[in-house]
Enzyme design. Sequence first.
Site, PDB file in Angstrom:
ATOM      1  N   PHE A   1      -6.037  -0.028   5.490  1.00 12.67           N
ATOM      2  CA  PHE A   1      -5.038  -0.267   4.863  1.00 12.67           C
ATOM      3  C   PHE A   1      -4.590   1.094   3.956  1.00 12.67           C
ATOM      4  O   PHE A   1      -3.376   1.094   3.512  1.00 12.67           O
ATOM      5  CB  PHE A   1      -4.999  -1.308   4.111  1.00 12.67           C
ATOM      6  CG  PHE A   1      -5.309  -2.519   4.450  1.00 12.67           C
ATOM      7  CD1 PHE A   1      -4.731  -2.962   5.898  1.00 12.67           C
ATOM      8  CD2 PHE A   1      -6.186  -3.735   3.835  1.00 12.67           C
ATOM      9  CE1 PHE A   1      -5.404  -3.980   6.506  1.00 12.67           C
ATOM     10  CE2 PHE A   1      -6.528  -4.621   4.586  1.00 12.67           C
ATOM     11  CZ  PHE A   1      -6.074  -4.977   5.860  1.00 12.67           C
TER      12      PHE A   1
ATOM     13  N   GLU B   1       0.905  -1.136   0.126  1.00  7.15           N
ATOM     14  CA  GLU B   1       0.064   0.034  -0.033  1.00  7.15           C
ATOM     15  C   GLU B   1       0.888   1.072  -0.060  1.00  7.15           C
ATOM     16  O   GLU B   1       0.648   2.408  -0.578  1.00  7.15           O
ATOM     17  CB  GLU B   1      -0.959   0.021   1.312  1.00  7.15           C
ATOM     18  CG  GLU B   1      -1.837  -1.173   1.182  1.00  7.15           C
ATOM     19  CD  GLU B   1      -1.398  -2.226   1.706  1.00  7.15           C
ATOM     20  OE1 GLU B   1      -0.370  -2.610   2.176  1.00  7.15           O
ATOM     21  OE2 GLU B   1      -2.218  -3.299   1.644  1.00  7.15           O
TER      22      GLU B   1
END
Lengths: 317, 287
Positions: free
Chosen positions: A86, A61
């Site tokens: 996330f 991410e």
Amino acid sequence: MKDFPYTEKKDTRSGFGAGLHELGKTNPNVVGLCADLTPSLKMDAFAKDFPERFFQVGIAEANMIGLAAGMTIGGKIPFTGTFANFTTSRVFDQIRQSVSYSGKNVKIAASHSGLTLGEDGATHQVLEDIGMMKMLPHMTVINPCDFNQTKAATIAAAEHDGPVYLRFGRPSVPNFTPADQKFEIGKALMLNEGKDVTIFATGHMVWEAIEAGHILAEKGIDAEIVNIHTIKPLDVEAVIASAKKTGAVVTAEEHQINGGLGESISGVLSRELPTPVEFVAVMDTFGESGTPAQLMEKYGLKAENIVEKALKAIGRK
Amino acid sequence: MSFNITDEEVKKLEDVASQVRRDILRMVHGCGSGHPGGALGCTDLLVALYFKEMTHNPEFSMDGKDEDLFFLSNGHISAVLYSTLARAGYFPVPELATHRKINSRLQGHPATEEGLPGIRMASGSLGQGLSVAAGAAQTKKLNGDDKFVYVLMGDGEQQEGQIWEAAMYAPHNKVDNLIGFVDYNNAQIDGSTDEVLNLLDLGAKYKAFGWHVITCEKGNDMKTVLETIQEAKAASKQGTPVMVLLKTEMGHPIDFMVGTHKWHGQAPNDEQLASALGQVKETLGDY
């Protein structure tokens, strides 16, 4: 109390997927990035029809946020997609430095926000994301209430020049807003005019607020219901005008009490128009596994909880 | 391979580098803080890029269409970037005197917020530049823009996890218009990288991730640096990104700054400045 008829329940994440696919057709600069959750984010239609503009980044991410920031240089409008947890707490520094402080035109699409993610439990149920994102200068924070509104918000986010945090979720909720709506960032939507108490709700809690409005009407209480789909910039004028009219306020959100919509609204009112405010939110605790309905009930995020807080706010007038 | 480099060019670029080094020393002395060591060590690279190898326009546009782009990921060596940009015509040279001071466009770490021409991305929190550069390189490909994207990172910065996310991504996606540099000086704040967290065989790591790796043993020799950049360009656009391990000397060439990590983040006092300025000649006029 007005009725809000709907023909089906749909998930807000599918509204995002539909909006992104529409953008794929209408705006050649829109690109999509996803961190191994393409079907969950409903980005698969975009990925299939615009493969040259879709970037699978894997479970990485931080890199996704950096890539998106870089892609804006040269005019692309990147939408990053993963679960809300996330794409906020995990990558806060990447968003802060590479997106927000750098003023980059990145759209951070966040699905599975809040408790209604359900069975996966508290590791995945981010309840702090609105707070983190609204604290960042330059950031716009949007939390639409149903499929149609999420689709419209997605399109509006692409038209807006600047970073946007677009929050939506997993469960199917009544799809009651107009399919042809024009989404105005920063504009509160008056759903039901009333005189006794104002319910400011965001995201999935808007429908709970409508149900609360019906219960209150049966008790002879005339509730004003306002959909705050944009938490930042907050429609300060609308908040003050409604609080002035009703003199009692309830805020409703699927988020921690700290850092959320309620905090923003009470901040405005404490400065501009001190008014009794009650909060329907998660009370500084983590969530847990369960069905979305069980969790919303256990953590006090149902229409009944809004009613209870409305009566309390009215009692404090 | 044959290189497009003349002795006259090397001499001219060495003169520019000498002036940039004076600027760096005076800038960090002027505000009493900053990071002279890495800035001095990377001077030859930045001068080689901006004064010879990059296609770029000092009439700055954020999008940099049909221009080579440079990103400084290890933002703490901002002084070398600011001086290079100013000397290349991006903004007035006297503005260097405002570095790290209140109301300046020359922030302690590079930022876009104040609109300083030449800066496309804030950096300082380490580990983010390789991702940003890879994204910018992919946009160039989407736009049919055949120019390069360069990024400079520190070697200590290689300890950041995000670097390796980007390192995995770029070869997988054939981002072959991307050229990275690691300032390979084996020094970071708490000591040598060997002591703090050993990078071991960094080149082998990048190779294993799918990069074309070039090691430059003389990162403070202008001719060698130019040759290395030209070699990196020649190796590009063949399906893999290129990573250059540029062996530099922190503090180069100031005698009391080299051979130690202590000048990573410390400004010289008046006496030290005088001594240092005596070792790098004024070629373009001090600001």
